[in-house]
Design a protein around this motif. Structure first.
Motif, PDB file in Angstrom:
ATOM      1  N   ALA A 151      64.242 130.241   8.839  1.00 21.44           N
ATOM      2  CA  ALA A 151      65.703 130.150   8.719  1.00 21.44           C
ATOM      3  C   ALA A 151      66.139 129.702   7.334  1.00 21.44           C
ATOM      4  O   ALA A 151      67.284 129.959   6.924  1.00 21.44           O
ATOM      5  N   ASN A 152      65.241 129.063   6.584  1.00 25.37           N
ATOM      6  CA  ASN A 152      65.628 128.582   5.256  1.00 25.37           C
ATOM      7  C   ASN A 152      65.947 129.704   4.284  1.00 25.37           C
ATOM      8  O   ASN A 152      66.674 129.493   3.310  1.00 25.37           O
ATOM      9  N   ILE A 153      65.437 130.915   4.533  1.00 22.67           N
ATOM     10  CA  ILE A 153      65.778 132.021   3.637  1.00 22.67           C
ATOM     11  C   ILE A 153      67.262 132.379   3.784  1.00 22.67           C
ATOM     12  O   ILE A 153      67.932 132.736   2.815  1.00 22.67           O
ATOM     13  N   PHE A 154      67.786 132.232   5.003  1.00 23.92           N
ATOM     14  CA  PHE A 154      69.215 132.484   5.216  1.00 23.92           C
ATOM     15  C   PHE A 154      70.065 131.356   4.629  1.00 23.92           C
ATOM     16  O   PHE A 154      71.137 131.603   4.065  1.00 23.92           O
ATOM     17  N   ARG A 155      69.593 130.142   4.755  1.00 20.78           N
ATOM     18  CA  ARG A 155      70.318 129.019   4.157  1.00 20.78           C
ATOM     19  C   ARG A 155      70.374 129.171   2.640  1.00 20.78           C
ATOM     20  O   ARG A 155      71.407 128.903   2.010  1.00 20.78           O
ATOM     21  N   LEU A 156      69.253 129.604   2.052  1.00 22.11           N
ATOM     22  CA  LEU A 156      69.225 129.826   0.611  1.00 22.11           C
ATOM     23  C   LEU A 156      70.186 130.939   0.216  1.00 22.11           C
ATOM     24  O   LEU A 156      70.906 130.823  -0.790  1.00 22.11           O
ATOM     25  N   ALA A 157      70.219 132.006   0.991  1.00 24.93           N
ATOM     26  CA  ALA A 157      71.145 133.106   0.706  1.00 24.93           C
ATOM     27  C   ALA A 157      72.592 132.631   0.727  1.00 24.93           C
ATOM     28  O   ALA A 157      73.404 133.012  -0.132  1.00 24.93           O
ATOM     29  N   LEU A 158      72.928 131.786   1.685  1.00 26.86           N
ATOM     30  CA  LEU A 158      74.289 131.236   1.751  1.00 26.86           C
ATOM     31  C   LEU A 158      74.585 130.357   0.539  1.00 26.86           C
ATOM     32  O   LEU A 158      75.686 130.407  -0.028  1.00 26.86           O
ATOM     33  N   ASP A 159      73.597 129.552   0.126  1.00 25.79           N
ATOM     34  CA  ASP A 159      73.784 128.697  -1.052  1.00 25.79           C
ATOM     35  C   ASP A 159      74.017 129.538  -2.304  1.00 25.79           C
ATOM     36  O   ASP A 159      74.876 129.218  -3.135  1.00 25.79           O
ATOM     37  N   ILE A 160      73.246 130.604  -2.452  1.00 23.64           N
ATOM     38  CA  ILE A 160      73.375 131.445  -3.647  1.00 23.64           C
ATOM     39  C   ILE A 160      74.678 132.245  -3.610  1.00 23.64           C
ATOM     40  O   ILE A 160      75.362 132.387  -4.620  1.00 23.64           O
ATOM     41  N   ALA A 161      75.020 132.755  -2.433  1.00 24.59           N
ATOM     42  CA  ALA A 161      76.249 133.555  -2.322  1.00 24.59           C
ATOM     43  C   ALA A 161      77.500 132.725  -2.557  1.00 24.59           C
ATOM     44  O   ALA A 161      78.506 133.234  -3.050  1.00 24.59           O
ATOM     45  N   GLN A 162      77.439 131.434  -2.190  1.00 20.61           N
ATOM     46  CA  GLN A 162      78.610 130.565  -2.297  1.00 20.61           C
ATOM     47  C   GLN A 162      79.819 131.192  -1.605  1.00 20.61           C
ATOM     48  O   GLN A 162      80.928 131.246  -2.149  1.00 20.61           O
ATOM     49  N   THR A 163      79.560 131.681  -0.405  1.00 23.81           N
ATOM     50  CA  THR A 163      80.585 132.274   0.439  1.00 23.81           C
ATOM     51  C   THR A 163      80.652 131.480   1.740  1.00 23.81           C
ATOM     52  O   THR A 163      79.603 131.174   2.317  1.00 23.81           O
ATOM     53  N   PRO A 164      81.834 131.131   2.217  1.00 20.47           N
ATOM     54  CA  PRO A 164      81.919 130.472   3.528  1.00 20.47           C
ATOM     55  C   PRO A 164      81.242 131.312   4.596  1.00 20.47           C
ATOM     56  O   PRO A 164      81.388 132.542   4.620  1.00 20.47           O
ATOM     57  N   ILE A 165      80.498 130.671   5.483  1.00 16.90           N
ATOM     58  CA  ILE A 165      79.670 131.397   6.439  1.00 16.90           C
ATOM     59  C   ILE A 165      80.480 132.335   7.314  1.00 16.90           C
ATOM     60  O   ILE A 165      80.007 133.403   7.714  1.00 16.90           O
ATOM     61  N   GLU A 166      81.738 131.971   7.595  1.00 18.80           N
ATOM     62  CA  GLU A 166      82.565 132.814   8.457  1.00 18.80           C
ATOM     63  C   GLU A 166      83.011 134.102   7.753  1.00 18.80           C
ATOM     64  O   GLU A 166      83.563 135.004   8.393  1.00 18.80           O
ATOM     65  N   GLN A 167      82.753 134.206   6.449  1.00 18.74           N
ATOM     66  CA  GLN A 167      83.115 135.411   5.696  1.00 18.74           C
ATOM     67  C   GLN A 167      81.902 136.300   5.404  1.00 18.74           C
ATOM     68  O   GLN A 167      81.987 137.220   4.604  1.00 18.74           O
ATOM     69  N   VAL A 168      80.786 136.018   6.076  1.00 22.53           N
ATOM     70  CA  VAL A 168      79.542 136.763   5.856  1.00 22.53           C
ATOM     71  C   VAL A 168      79.199 137.580   7.095  1.00 22.53           C
ATOM     72  O   VAL A 168      79.343 137.117   8.228  1.00 22.53           O
ATOM     73  N   VAL A 169      78.730 138.807   6.874  1.00 27.42           N
ATOM     74  CA  VAL A 169      78.126 139.625   7.927  1.00 27.42           C
ATOM     75  C   VAL A 169      76.734 140.029   7.449  1.00 27.42           C
ATOM     76  O   VAL A 169      76.545 140.383   6.284  1.00 27.42           O
ATOM     77  N   TYR A 170      75.777 139.960   8.375  1.00 24.06           N
ATOM     78  CA  TYR A 170      74.380 140.290   8.075  1.00 24.06           C
ATOM     79  C   TYR A 170      73.984 141.554   8.818  1.00 24.06           C
ATOM     80  O   TYR A 170      74.181 141.672  10.028  1.00 24.06           O
TER      81      TYR A 170
END
Length: 217
Positions: free
Chosen positions: A151-170
């Motif tokens: 799961a840390n790869i997704f956490r890292l992606a969120l950190d790098i994207a600097q996008t609120p999680i509710e604005q992301v689709v995977y």
């Protein structure tokens, strides 16, 4: 009900979504047939499974992987021939590539790859299919030394994207990885085919997505 929070970032897998898988069991079976390795196939598969997770995490080079899985004994073909065959297994899904590129252009989405990819295969795929022409950054296992299902790869992606999680689709074709992403709160689409994926993307209310997918369809 109409969404009030816009989607601004798309996380996307490569293998099985944008391109064929780079070096899966089907590709390895084709290699065994092409290079007449049927008698060694089970041994090569066992060695592959011992090596490949570490290779995708960039702990071994392609040359080291090949030395320990295929060329640990004399072969009547060269490493270069085998590498070329490996790279040739990557083929595009043109509709999906076009859809994601158009969403980038028409909707202004930030596009990030979150993928398990070995370094040399990843470099080939990025170059051959011009993925960096519409993808903003690559959270590839060979770069970040994390692999799904961690799961840390997704956490890292969120950190790098600097996008609120509710604005992301995977967008992902492996059910387990979709479940893990959703467990973190990342809205996800299980990709099975182009038609259903474009409909699911439209359901997320992306600006102009309806016109984009109609242009493609």
């Amino acid at each position: 009900m109409k969404r009030t929070i816009p989607i601004t970032t798309l996380f996307v897998d490569i293998g099985g979504v944008l391109l064929t898988n780079g070096w899966d069991r089907h590709a390895r079976r084709r290699a065994a047939t092409h290079f007449k390795l049927e008698l060694d196939y089970d041994e090569i598969e066992d060695l592959h499974h011992l090596m490949f997770e570490s290779y995708e995490a960039d702990k071994f080079t392609l040359e080291e992987y090949l030395s320990r899985t295929v060329f640990h004994k004399e072969r009547p073909f060269t490493r270069e021939q085998f590498r070329e065959f490996m790279f040739a297994q990557s083929q595009p899904y043109p509709e999906m590539l076009d859809l994601v590129a158009r969403l980038k252009t028409h909707c202004g989405l930030k596009i990030a790859v979150v993928s398990n990819e070995a370094r040399e295969l990843n470099a080939h795929r990025i170059s051959a299919f011009k993925l960096n022409g519409f993808i903003d950054f690559f959270i590839s296992s060979c770069f970040v030394r994390l692999r799904k299902p961690d799961a840390n790869i997704f956490r890292l992606a969120l950190d790098i994207a600097q996008t609120p999680i509710e604005q992301v689709v995977y967008l992902e074709n492996t059910p387990m990885f979709v479940e893990i992403a959703e467990g973190l709160g990342i809205q996800s689409i299980l990709h099975t085919d182009f038609q259903s994926t474009r409909a699911k993307l439209a359901s997320f209310g992306l600006q102009n997505v309806e016109s984009v997918v109609h242009e493609i369809g």
